[in-house]
Scaffold this active site. Sequence first.
Site, PDB file in Angstrom:
ATOM      1  N   SER A 295       0.959  -1.015   0.015  1.00 37.85           N
ATOM      2  CA  SER A 295      -0.066   0.044  -0.109  1.00 37.85           C
ATOM      3  C   SER A 295       1.021   1.223   0.102  1.00 37.85           C
ATOM      4  O   SER A 295       2.004   1.214   0.847  1.00 37.85           O
ATOM      5  CB  SER A 295      -0.721  -0.011   1.149  1.00 37.85           C
ATOM      6  OG  SER A 295      -1.442   1.405   1.541  1.00 37.85           O
TER       7      SER A 295
ATOM      8  N   HIS B  94      -1.354  -1.993  -4.346  1.00 35.30           N
ATOM      9  CA  HIS B  94      -2.767  -1.611  -3.665  1.00 35.30           C
ATOM     10  C   HIS B  94      -2.781  -0.224  -3.432  1.00 35.30           C
ATOM     11  O   HIS B  94      -2.086   0.443  -3.008  1.00 35.30           O
ATOM     12  CB  HIS B  94      -2.416  -2.361  -2.504  1.00 35.30           C
ATOM     13  CG  HIS B  94      -3.979  -2.400  -1.589  1.00 35.30           C
ATOM     14  ND1 HIS B  94      -4.908  -3.162  -1.612  1.00 35.30           N
ATOM     15  CD2 HIS B  94      -4.287  -1.662  -0.573  1.00 35.30           C
ATOM     16  CE1 HIS B  94      -5.906  -2.864  -1.004  1.00 35.30           C
ATOM     17  NE2 HIS B  94      -5.341  -1.891   0.133  1.00 35.30           N
TER      18      HIS B  94
ATOM     19  N   ASP C   6      -5.170   2.727  -1.799  1.00 31.86           N
ATOM     20  CA  ASP C   6      -6.313   3.069  -1.145  1.00 31.86           C
ATOM     21  C   ASP C   6      -6.941   4.402  -1.276  1.00 31.86           C
ATOM     22  O   ASP C   6      -6.245   5.367  -0.913  1.00 31.86           O
ATOM     23  CB  ASP C   6      -5.379   3.133   0.221  1.00 31.86           C
ATOM     24  CG  ASP C   6      -5.280   1.629   0.871  1.00 31.86           C
ATOM     25  OD1 ASP C   6      -5.993   0.865   0.885  1.00 31.86           O
ATOM     26  OD2 ASP C   6      -3.859   1.434   1.260  1.00 31.86           O
TER      27      ASP C   6
ATOM     28  N   MET D  73      -9.712   6.875  -0.597  1.00 27.85           N
ATOM     29  CA  MET D  73     -10.665   7.441   0.568  1.00 27.85           C
ATOM     30  C   MET D  73     -10.987   8.703   0.040  1.00 27.85           C
ATOM     31  O   MET D  73     -10.229   9.605  -0.305  1.00 27.85           O
ATOM     32  CB  MET D  73      -9.931   7.631   1.821  1.00 27.85           C
ATOM     33  CG  MET D  73      -9.311   6.342   2.344  1.00 27.85           C
ATOM     34  SD  MET D  73      -8.481   6.451   3.877  1.00 27.85           S
ATOM     35  CE  MET D  73      -7.484   4.732   4.018  1.00 27.85           C
TER      36      MET D  73
ATOM     37  N   HIS E 235      -8.565  -0.101  -3.443  1.00 30.93           N
ATOM     38  CA  HIS E 235      -9.430  -0.330  -2.546  1.00 30.93           C
ATOM     39  C   HIS E 235     -10.312   0.841  -2.345  1.00 30.93           C
ATOM     40  O   HIS E 235      -9.727   1.827  -1.765  1.00 30.93           O
ATOM     41  CB  HIS E 235      -8.582  -0.815  -1.319  1.00 30.93           C
ATOM     42  CG  HIS E 235      -9.379  -1.182  -0.044  1.00 30.93           C
ATOM     43  ND1 HIS E 235      -8.418  -1.156   0.973  1.00 30.93           N
ATOM     44  CD2 HIS E 235     -10.402  -1.148   0.394  1.00 30.93           C
ATOM     45  CE1 HIS E 235      -9.280  -1.114   2.116  1.00 30.93           C
ATOM     46  NE2 HIS E 235     -10.626  -1.101   1.723  1.00 30.93           N
TER      47      HIS E 235
ATOM     48  N   MET F 161     -12.542   2.943  -0.613  1.00 38.33           N
ATOM     49  CA  MET F 161     -13.369   3.402   0.749  1.00 38.33           C
ATOM     50  C   MET F 161     -14.124   4.501   0.443  1.00 38.33           C
ATOM     51  O   MET F 161     -13.408   5.639   1.220  1.00 38.33           O
ATOM     52  CB  MET F 161     -12.068   3.396   1.904  1.00 38.33           C
ATOM     53  CG  MET F 161     -11.466   1.953   2.297  1.00 38.33           C
ATOM     54  SD  MET F 161      -9.908   2.114   3.109  1.00 38.33           S
ATOM     55  CE  MET F 161      -8.772   2.479   1.804  1.00 38.33           C
TER      56      MET F 161
ATOM     57  N   MET G 240     -10.364  -6.839   6.275  1.00 42.95           N
ATOM     58  CA  MET G 240      -9.457  -5.795   6.990  1.00 42.95           C
ATOM     59  C   MET G 240      -9.129  -6.398   8.285  1.00 42.95           C
ATOM     60  O   MET G 240      -9.934  -6.941   9.072  1.00 42.95           O
ATOM     61  CB  MET G 240     -10.362  -4.495   7.155  1.00 42.95           C
ATOM     62  CG  MET G 240     -10.809  -3.932   5.916  1.00 42.95           C
ATOM     63  SD  MET G 240      -9.344  -3.403   4.743  1.00 42.95           S
ATOM     64  CE  MET G 240      -8.296  -2.211   5.835  1.00 42.95           C
TER      65      MET G 240
ATOM     66  N   GLY H 129      -8.737   3.384   7.500  1.00 41.15           N
ATOM     67  CA  GLY H 129      -8.523   5.030   7.510  1.00 41.15           C
ATOM     68  C   GLY H 129      -7.335   5.611   7.587  1.00 41.15           C
ATOM     69  O   GLY H 129      -7.126   6.644   7.220  1.00 41.15           O
TER      70      GLY H 129
ATOM     71  N   GLY I 185      -2.770   4.276   7.563  1.00 41.67           N
ATOM     72  CA  GLY I 185      -1.757   3.474   7.485  1.00 41.67           C
ATOM     73  C   GLY I 185      -1.116   3.277   8.959  1.00 41.67           C
ATOM     74  O   GLY I 185      -1.214   4.254   9.911  1.00 41.67           O
ATOM     75  N   GLY I 186      -0.426   2.275   9.195  1.00 41.43           N
ATOM     76  CA  GLY I 186       0.395   2.238  10.526  1.00 41.43           C
ATOM     77  C   GLY I 186      -0.201   1.757  11.858  1.00 41.43           C
ATOM     78  O   GLY I 186       0.271   1.936  12.990  1.00 41.43           O
TER      79      GLY I 186
ATOM     80  N   ASP J  36      -5.437  -7.025   4.986  1.00 45.25           N
ATOM     81  CA  ASP J  36      -5.111  -5.778   4.721  1.00 45.25           C
ATOM     82  C   ASP J  36      -5.181  -4.877   6.049  1.00 45.25           C
ATOM     83  O   ASP J  36      -6.184  -4.966   6.911  1.00 45.25           O
ATOM     84  CB  ASP J  36      -5.957  -4.972   3.892  1.00 45.25           C
ATOM     85  CG  ASP J  36      -5.549  -3.585   3.412  1.00 45.25           C
ATOM     86  OD1 ASP J  36      -4.485  -3.054   4.136  1.00 45.25           O
ATOM     87  OD2 ASP J  36      -6.142  -2.702   2.892  1.00 45.25           O
ATOM     88  N   GLY J  37      -3.843  -4.686   6.660  1.00 50.70           N
ATOM     89  CA  GLY J  37      -3.797  -3.646   7.863  1.00 50.70           C
ATOM     90  C   GLY J  37      -2.972  -4.386   8.992  1.00 50.70           C
ATOM     91  O   GLY J  37      -3.188  -5.559   9.177  1.00 50.70           O
ATOM     92  N   GLY J  38      -2.099  -3.557   9.181  1.00 50.35           N
ATOM     93  CA  GLY J  38      -1.118  -4.035  10.227  1.00 50.35           C
ATOM     94  C   GLY J  38      -0.222  -5.238  10.174  1.00 50.35           C
ATOM     95  O   GLY J  38       0.429  -5.954  11.062  1.00 50.35           O
TER      96      GLY J  38
ATOM     97  N   GLY K 134       1.773  -1.911   4.101  1.00 51.97           N
ATOM     98  CA  GLY K 134       2.122  -0.496   3.796  1.00 51.97           C
ATOM     99  C   GLY K 134       3.215  -0.292   4.705  1.00 51.97           C
ATOM    100  O   GLY K 134       4.300  -0.159   4.205  1.00 51.97           O
ATOM    101  N   SER K 135       2.988   0.396   6.044  1.00 53.73           N
ATOM    102  CA  SER K 135       3.926   0.873   6.717  1.00 53.73           C
ATOM    103  C   SER K 135       5.469  -0.258   7.037  1.00 53.73           C
ATOM    104  O   SER K 135       6.392   0.187   7.200  1.00 53.73           O
ATOM    105  CB  SER K 135       3.554   1.341   8.058  1.00 53.73           C
ATOM    106  OG  SER K 135       2.786   0.342   8.728  1.00 53.73           O
TER     107      SER K 135
HETATM  108  C1  DX5 Z   1      -6.415   1.171   5.614  1.00 56.76           C
HETATM  109  C2  DX5 Z   1      -5.783   0.686   4.207  1.00 56.76           C
HETATM  110  C3  DX5 Z   1      -4.553   0.053   4.223  1.00 56.76           C
HETATM  111  C4  DX5 Z   1      -3.388   0.026   5.225  1.00 56.76           C
HETATM  112  C5  DX5 Z   1      -2.113  -0.580   5.033  1.00 56.76           C
HETATM  113  O1  DX5 Z   1      -7.345   1.788   5.661  1.00 56.76           O
HETATM  114  O2  DX5 Z   1      -6.636  -0.065   3.644  1.00 56.76           O
HETATM  115  O3  DX5 Z   1      -4.118  -0.775   2.972  1.00 56.76           O
HETATM  116  O4  DX5 Z   1      -3.233   1.412   5.604  1.00 56.76           O
HETATM  117  O5  DX5 Z   1      -1.255   0.092   5.680  1.00 56.76           O
HETATM  118  P1  DX5 Z   1      -0.176  -0.693   6.909  1.00 56.76           P
HETATM  119  O6  DX5 Z   1       0.292  -2.019   6.571  1.00 56.76           O
HETATM  120  O7  DX5 Z   1       0.365   0.316   7.656  1.00 56.76           O
HETATM  121  O8  DX5 Z   1      -1.314  -0.915   7.992  1.00 56.76           O
HETATM  122 ZN    ZN Z   2      -6.220  -1.178   1.741  1.00 57.35          ZN
END
Ligand code: DX5
Ligand code: ZN
Length: 227
Positions: free
Chosen positions: A6, A31, A33, A35, A68, A70, A139, A144, A146-147, A181-183, A203-204
């Site tokens: 991401s 990927h 994101d 929003m 993705h 959102m 998810m 909302g 990253g990180g 996706d996420g963390g 992502g992060s």
């Molecule tokens: C969250 C996003 C992500 C996410 C990934 O809203 O959909 O794709 O930020 O980032 P990390 O890996 O840092 O959680």
């Molecule tokens: Zn995402």
Amino acid sequence: MEITPSILTADFTRLGETLDDALQAGIRWIHLDVMDGNWVVNRTITFGPALIRSIRDRLGDNIILDCHLMITNAEETWPQYVDAGVNLVIAHIEAVKDPATLIDSLHDAGVQAGFVLNPDTPVDTILPYLQNLDLVLVMSVIPGKGGQSFMPEVEEKVRCFRTAIDQQISDGGRHTRLMIDGGIKAHNAAQVANWGVDIAVVGSGLINHKGTIAENLAEIHHELGQA
Ligand code: DX5
Ligand code: ZN
């Protein structure tokens, strides 16, 4: 398990170089994101079709781009993302009124269709459409930003989709792919791979100040036992 970055935590003034670094490191799927300042709880705006068009033009046609979405109105605005060059549109099931029609419209437009659900949304919102979906995304954070910290309680959801998809495949049906996706980072990548995830968004854990994308990806691959 495949890894897709991401770009949410990237320095957008250096995005081209960051993407080049990702490709150099062996990444073949990005990927995106999106929003809209309305749908996610923290009302964030990220980027839209114009940036995605620039990414497609820079990376060429051999890289998979998913978006993705959102956003509140994916059913009305998805053609903008298809025109911008994505291969796969992933819409939040919580925001879609007529899921079956959206899937058909995406397929008619020549792109793949995916649905995503939040950590607190039941799997049976998506299961009735599984046979027509190219991808399901679970998810593992509240969307909302990253990180954020990984939510291990989504294990049951992931395993439920894995079982349903395996059954579908053994019945001769579609090879729907399962994404998370996420963390996700080096320390929990093997855990989610073990749950049966096909593709993890990172992502992060990839784009950060600790190492280069190549170094961070190598660490994840090491944890996964992949060369
Ligand atoms: C969250 C996003 C992500 C996410 C990934 O809203 O959909 O794709 O930020 O980032 P990390 O890996 O840092 O959680
Ligand atoms: Zn995402």
